[in-house]
Design an enzyme around this catalytic site. Sequence first.
Site, PDB file in Angstrom:
ATOM      1  N   GLU A 120      -9.440   0.402  -4.139  1.00 16.57           N
ATOM      2  CA  GLU A 120     -10.496  -0.240  -3.342  1.00 16.57           C
ATOM      3  C   GLU A 120     -11.090   0.692  -2.280  1.00 16.57           C
ATOM      4  O   GLU A 120     -12.218   0.514  -1.840  1.00 16.57           O
ATOM      5  CB  GLU A 120      -9.959  -1.507  -2.658  1.00 16.57           C
ATOM      6  CG  GLU A 120      -8.835  -1.217  -1.656  1.00 16.57           C
ATOM      7  CD  GLU A 120      -8.263  -2.456  -0.992  1.00 16.57           C
ATOM      8  OE1 GLU A 120      -8.701  -3.571  -1.285  1.00 16.57           O
ATOM      9  OE2 GLU A 120      -7.342  -2.282  -0.155  1.00 16.57           O
ATOM     10  N   ASP A 152       0.811  -1.233   0.000  1.00 15.91           N
ATOM     11  CA  ASP A 152       0.000   0.000   0.000  1.00 15.91           C
ATOM     12  C   ASP A 152       0.842   1.280   0.000  1.00 15.91           C
ATOM     13  O   ASP A 152       0.337   2.348  -0.323  1.00 15.91           O
ATOM     14  CB  ASP A 152      -0.930   0.023   1.221  1.00 15.91           C
ATOM     15  CG  ASP A 152      -1.811  -1.203   1.314  1.00 15.91           C
ATOM     16  OD1 ASP A 152      -2.065  -1.823   0.260  1.00 15.91           O
ATOM     17  OD2 ASP A 152      -2.241  -1.549   2.424  1.00 15.91           O
ATOM     18  N   GLY A 184      -4.842  -1.196  -1.795  1.00 17.16           N
ATOM     19  CA  GLY A 184      -4.220   0.030  -1.280  1.00 17.16           C
ATOM     20  C   GLY A 184      -4.823   0.547   0.011  1.00 17.16           C
ATOM     21  O   GLY A 184      -4.412   1.563   0.530  1.00 17.16           O
TER      22      GLY A 184
END
Length: 383
Positions: free
Chosen positions: A241, A146, A189
């Site tokens: 997301e 991430d 992420g």
Amino acid sequence: MSPESIRRIGVMTSGGDCPGLNAVIRAVAKTAIYQANIEVLGIEDGFQGLVEDRVRPLTAKAVSGILTRGGTILGSNNRANPRKYHVGRDAQGKPIFEDKVGACMDTLHRHSLDALIVIGGDGSMSAAAPLVEAGANIIGVPKTIDNDLVGTEITFGFLTAVATATDALDRLHSTADSHHRVVVCEVMGRNAGWIALTAGVASGSDVILIPEIPFEVAHVAQYIKQRVSKGPGFAVVVVSEGAKLKGGQQVVARVDDRSADPIKLGGIGDQIARAIEAHTGVETRTTVLGHVQRGGTPIAADRILATHFGYHAIATLLSGKTGRMVVRDNNTFSDVDLLFAAGKQRLVPTDHPLIAAARALGTNFGDDVTWRHPPDHTPAVVV
Ligand code: F6P
């Protein structure tokens, strides 16, 4: 603690896996063994293995040949937290947690571990905090696809995830072109849009939706209609997301009540695809990349970064420091307080230079902001 007194250390991988974990394990073990004759033990499955006393020797031979391997030879766990350790459920089905800090300290003492290297993200650094308070010597190594850890400008695993997402977007590009469709690709992420932004730019995606810039379907739809009618009859949309509609909420795929980080995001891609199709009339399909972004061999840049981090973890320990997390800042390796990153997230600044560059090229971010010539344009570091 004096560097000479360090005779044996442990290393663990904690949290969600990512490419480059084995490269860090290798760098930690080889540096410790070759440069200071320190014995290295591997803790299996993160803090769970520490609680359950599952450790094994990591010799130079045991870490040989793992540089290029995806995953982690030690296993990992993104639920186990020493202070809030899930042990079962009560009669009503509610999770039961116990404090296992003592069990972790017992394992460290039982194996005479003078220090512990924790390779993990913000959750793992928080999880390590009570052990530091209890007297454990811990050095953290920042890991996550991430790229959202505070204190370091980059985490290992991120660049490989970006390369994987970019490759997928390139492939989606050609099939979208063939079928005159819109394709929406949902990437990971959590609450940070680093993967969507960088893979979106690298693949020349037409629309990039990130959590830091709440979007409106009308802006996305208008942009796609124009693009489809005036020029190429297709469009590629990459969505993080964690992206959300202006005034709306993130889309939650599942809640894992055994975890200290219970919310699992997912599903926004499909929602946007349906909205785009309804607003534009253009056939729209969704691909959710999911865990493919976490798997596989690390790219060269991540192998190098992981090697630097692993080496610096041991160098930091040998310099007499403890309770630190190794970081890269302004292309230089250093260290910060282990708790500096705990419970925080490094989000994409909305004035990030890569967003400005993408806007200048006509990329849509689902808002109505247009690029303007910056009055005081200065060169900027991108990642
Ligand atoms: O933090 C890494 C990450 O892959 C996030 O991008 C994603 O939201 C989450 O982990 C998924 O977690 P899990 O593997 O538990 O589904």
